[in-house]
Design an enzyme around this catalytic site. Structure first.
Site, PDB file in Angstrom:
ATOM      1  N   CYS A  35       8.369  27.303  56.789  1.00 17.40           N
ATOM      2  CA  CYS A  35       8.170  25.808  57.416  1.00 17.40           C
ATOM      3  C   CYS A  35       7.164  25.474  58.101  1.00 17.40           C
ATOM      4  O   CYS A  35       7.142  24.434  58.368  1.00 17.40           O
ATOM      5  CB  CYS A  35       9.490  25.530  58.295  1.00 17.40           C
ATOM      6  N   HIS A  46      11.817  16.218  57.754  1.00 19.22           N
ATOM      7  CA  HIS A  46      11.307  17.507  57.607  1.00 19.22           C
ATOM      8  C   HIS A  46      11.266  17.929  56.065  1.00 19.22           C
ATOM      9  O   HIS A  46      12.009  18.804  55.858  1.00 19.22           O
ATOM     10  CB  HIS A  46      12.350  18.222  58.633  1.00 19.22           C
TER      11      HIS A  46
END
Lengths: 140, 385
Positions: free
Chosen positions: B83, B332
């Protein structure tokens, strides 16, 4: 999960096989070839007790692909007697039957039943330590 | 090593892009960034991405993006750090320009997540953890974060509601960002009523699954003013790692990678936390925001949540965070989020953040975290006033 990978993982999954540094005696799970504590590359295999306690836990209400059976189950961060910590699923536990500090022990259970090549994958889970009835030892 | 500046930025809106593919999103952001910089052809392109192989059956991603952006022939590489890929791609581009290997480099972070069902995305995200000792046991990424949240609540005596300021602030700020996925304010009741994903983490503790791409163009600082009147200098750039699994850490509630990468950027730029005007942090889950604030030295251990409760994180507070919605409200798209953060810091420093604009900012920080904070990428950006 596939067959070669599963075979490689069996010592850890079935018996909690770990690595102990021959220099500083620190135990590592998963096994590693260089000690995180002292940097030594001299390690020996060691089998963990499977006895420990819950440091934290979480209830999973969504599962990854292949783990639909895990919806509603509990995951825990566990510290074993040897000082090793690991993350594993809990089993044989009532919905509200777990708390931080709960003593747990390893059991071998099914992790998933629909892996590639028809594999049924078994591995460690943890359950609350079963309390022996007082006097049960003497009677048997 | 020579100083490096950002001379242009571009992005797609963040959301569910049913009509746009992985490549279209990336190309759109690249073209927008190059147009903003006034650059026709970059020397190299780096693509930050986590899951193109697993979710879109596409690797060799940077080649694809370079090709469809109109630049076959240039050097192009994919950068992956879970991430944190979107921060890592800027870090990689920074090293390449700083070293003198290339002058004009475009870094694009892109992720296309919504084509797959929820369990497929959950499986994909779990690949950021230890595949053999966490994911193979059916343990989701959210569950790992939930273990940390419960431990934190237990150790420091917080209730779930104490985490709500992170979410309320992010949504408030997202209202002012036209590119954000969620542009709706929420209140504490919404937070408390939201359904659980992995108890004690609810859907509103979590950032959403979505698509998006953001790109920035880098060049040597000495050449930056020939492209734009308002370049933003990369004052410092650092990555650090920790153990991939939660188990082996001395203290699971300490993000060593976030600490180390923050210390490295403070040292490189000769600044301390009090010099930072605002912070785009990795608010993938509320607990991650708290632990990031503590690791970076903005709050003492166990005080990250209190720091938020005391209104420090609002746009008028001591340290505004998630100023354009953060991962929580802007969204996100995992491998793109770190690049969105850099873009948003650049916009703030150039005075181009529109209704989200902060007053009088000179130094901004961005931190992108991957896995269970097994990797963290931190940047400091600045402008002369």
């Amino acid at each position: 999960m596939n067959l070669p990978r599963y075979r490689r993982l069996q010592p850890a999954f079935y018996r909690l096989q770990a690595a102990r540094c021959t220099a500083c005696r620190q135990v590592h799970f998963p096994s590693r070839t260089r000690c995180l504590g002292c940097g030594s590359a001299s390690m020996e295999p060691v089998r963990l007790s499977g006895q420990g306690r819950v440091l934290s836990f979480a209830r999973m209400l969504h599962a990854a692909r292949g783990f639909q059976d895990s919806v509603g189950s509990l995951t825990a961060l566990i510290e074993l007697r040897e000082g090793v910590r690991l993350v594993a699923q809990l089993t044989d536990v009532e919905p509200d039957g777990i708390g931080i500090g709960q003593e747990v022990e390893m059991v071998l259970r099914r992790l998933r039943s629909d892996a590639e090549q028809g594999l049924i994958v078994y591995g460690y889970k943890f359950r609350p330590v079963l309390k022996r009835q007082a006097g049960a030892q003497a009677q048997s | 090593m020579r100083p490096v500046s950002i001379i242009g930025v571009g992005q797609t809106p963040v959301g569910e892009h049913w009509q746009k593919s992985l490549r279209e999103l990336a190309v759109e952001a690249v073209q927008a960034a190059l147009a903003d910089a006034g650059v026709e052809r970059p020397d190299a392109l780096f693509a930050g991405n986590m899951l193109s192989g697993g979710l879109c059956e596409q690797e060799n991603l940077a080649t694809l993006v370079a090709d469809f952006s109109g630049f076959p022939g240039i050097e192009a590489l994919k950068i992956e750090a879970a991430c944190a890929s979107g921060g890592a791609v800027v870090r990689a581009a920074h090293m390449v320009v700083a070293s003198g290997a290339h002058d004009l480099v475009v870094a694009v972070g892109v992720e296309k997540m919504t084509d797959l069902g929820g369990d497929g995305v959950t499986s994909g995200l779990a690949t950021a953890a230890d595949a053999d000792y966490e994911a193979a046991h059916g343990i989701t990424f959210t569950a790992l974060n939930a273990l940390l949240m419960r431990l934190y609540m237990e150790r420091y005596g917080y209730a779930r509601r104490d985490f709500s300021p992170f979410v309320i602030t992010a949504h408030e700020n997202g209202v002012h960002n036209p590119q954000a996925m969620f542009r709706e304010a929420i209140d504490e009741k919404d937070f408390l009523d939201s359904p659980m994903v992995a108890e004690p983490i609810s859907i509103l503790d979590s950032s959403p699954v979505c698509d998006g791409a953001a790109a920035v163009v880098l060049c040597p600082t000495e050449k930056a003013r020939s492209f734009t009147e308002r370049p933003v200098q990369i004052l410092a750039s650092a990555t650090a790692t920790d153990t991939i699994g939660l188990g082996p850490r001395k203290d699971p509630l300490w993000f060593e990678s976030a600490y180390l990468s923050a210390q490295r950027v403070y040292q490189q730029a000769g600044v301390s936390p009090k010099d930072i005007n605002f912070f785009e942090l990795h608010d993938a889950f509320t607990i991650v925001s708290a632990l990031s604030l503590e690791a970076c030295g903005f709050a003492e251990r166990g005080q990250g949540v209190r720091f938020a409760q005391e209104c420090n994180i609002h746009r008028n507070g001591k340290l505004p965070i998630s100023t354009q919605g953060g991962l929580k409200a802007r969204g996100h798209p995992v491998g793109a989020s770190g690049t969105y953060q850099i873009l948003e810091v650049v916009d703030q420093l150039r005075g181009r953040a529109g209704e989200a604009q902060l007053g009088n900012v000179r130094i901004g920080m961005a931190q992108s975290i991957g896995g269970m904070a097994s990797v963290a990428v931190t940047h400091l950006l600045g402008v002369e006033v």
